[in-house]
Enzyme design. Structure first.
Site: not given
Ligand code: PDD
Length: 288
Positions: A34, A152, A184, A208
């Protein structure tokens, strides 16, 4: 509430008419990936980065991409338009499809097409967020996720449990710890600030590769801020001057408390606030 128009396998349909098979591997096996892209002023933030990471996740799982980057952009824009999204997010999911039965082995990609779904989420006040003015509280929990967190995938049960553990403890989110070091947040990347130095874990399969992270670190370096990509422990974090998280849905969000320990004065730090301003300003300029 008005019904959203969503996108399912090439069609725009009202959300209550959207259908996915019970045999879909996303549903049965969490065999899907996703992306979440934010929308500000009706425009997409960091769309390119999300499209590139989507392809990377698909490649890592040997999954076909059912849509070109150009068409994907068009679908994002159309959903923003028809649903009149000014501020919010677009959720995109691609799964390995529905082979018509349950089987651990991947289905033949020639006969089973991937499933693609997109929908919008309106979030007024995303940029001018009250939480960003107050800062958030995090707790630490053990990181027991699988070893390919750089992909992801939709396997989000443990991050969901982490959020619930945080909620139960009166906090907003959880930072995950592996071998003593912070990996994280449940759905965001984690940072601490010491003096003027921004410290965040380096990229690997353990976290991620955040799209917001990449932009924020670039903006920080352009603004002559010092960035150190290395592991840090939760004790080092509790002793830091500031902390913050980044993600597509929070941008840059100050952290003011870790496991009940207030950071600095217990209010959002100067570096985090400045980075949030820079990120919003710069990414709005590039929004499409
Ligand atoms: N989550 N780490 C994890 C485990 C994440 O699920 C996400 C993003 C990030 C940050 O990635 P980015 O800057 O590309 O959004 C880091 C999204 C927002 C979610 O699951 O809703």
């Amino acid at each position: 509430m008005t019904l959203r128009t969503v996108y399912v396998n090439g069609e725009y349909v009202p959300e209550n008419e959207a259908r996915v098979s019970i045999f879909d591997r996303g549903f049965l096996m969490a065999d899907g990936v996703y992306e979440v892209t934010s929308v500000l002023g009706g425009k997409l933030i960091d769309f390119d980065g999300h499209a590139v990471r989507l392809q990377r996740s698909l490649d890592a799982l040997d999954m076909a991409n059912p849509i070109s980057k150009e068409d994907l952009l068009e679908v994002h824009r159309e959903l923003v338009r028809v649903n009149e999204v000014d501020e919010g997010m677009i959720y995109l999911q691609i799964t390995r499809g529905a082979p018509g039965d349950r089987d651990f082995a991947f289905p033949d990609p020639d006969t089973t097409e991937p499933t693609i779904v997109l929908f919008t989420q309106k979030k007024p006040g995303l940029a001018d967020s009250p939480a960003a003015k107050k800062g958030i509280k995090v707790i630490s929990i053990e990181d027991i996720r699988w070893g390919r967190r750089d992909i992801k995938t939709v396997q989000l049960l443990y991050p969901s449990m982490g959020k619930m553990m945080a909620k139960k403890a009166g906090a907003d989110d959880a930072w995950m710890i592996e071998d003593g070091f912070v990996t994280e947040g449940t759905s965001n990347n984690a940072y601490i600030v010491k003096g003027n130095k921004i410290i965040t874990r380096a990229l690997s399969n353990d976290i991620l590769h955040g799209i917001t992270r990449a932009s924020v670190l670039r903006f920080a370096r352009e603004a002559q801020m010092e960035v150190e990509e290395r592991n840090f422990t939760i004790d080092e974090a509790k002793d830091a001057d500031e902390a913050f998280i980044t993600s597509a849905s929070t941008f840059v969000m100050p952290v003011v408390e870790i496991d009940g320990v207030a950071l600095g004065d217990g209010v959002p730090g100067r570096v985090a606030q400045r980075l949030r301003e820079i990120y919003l300003e710069e990414s709005l300029k590039k929004a499409i």
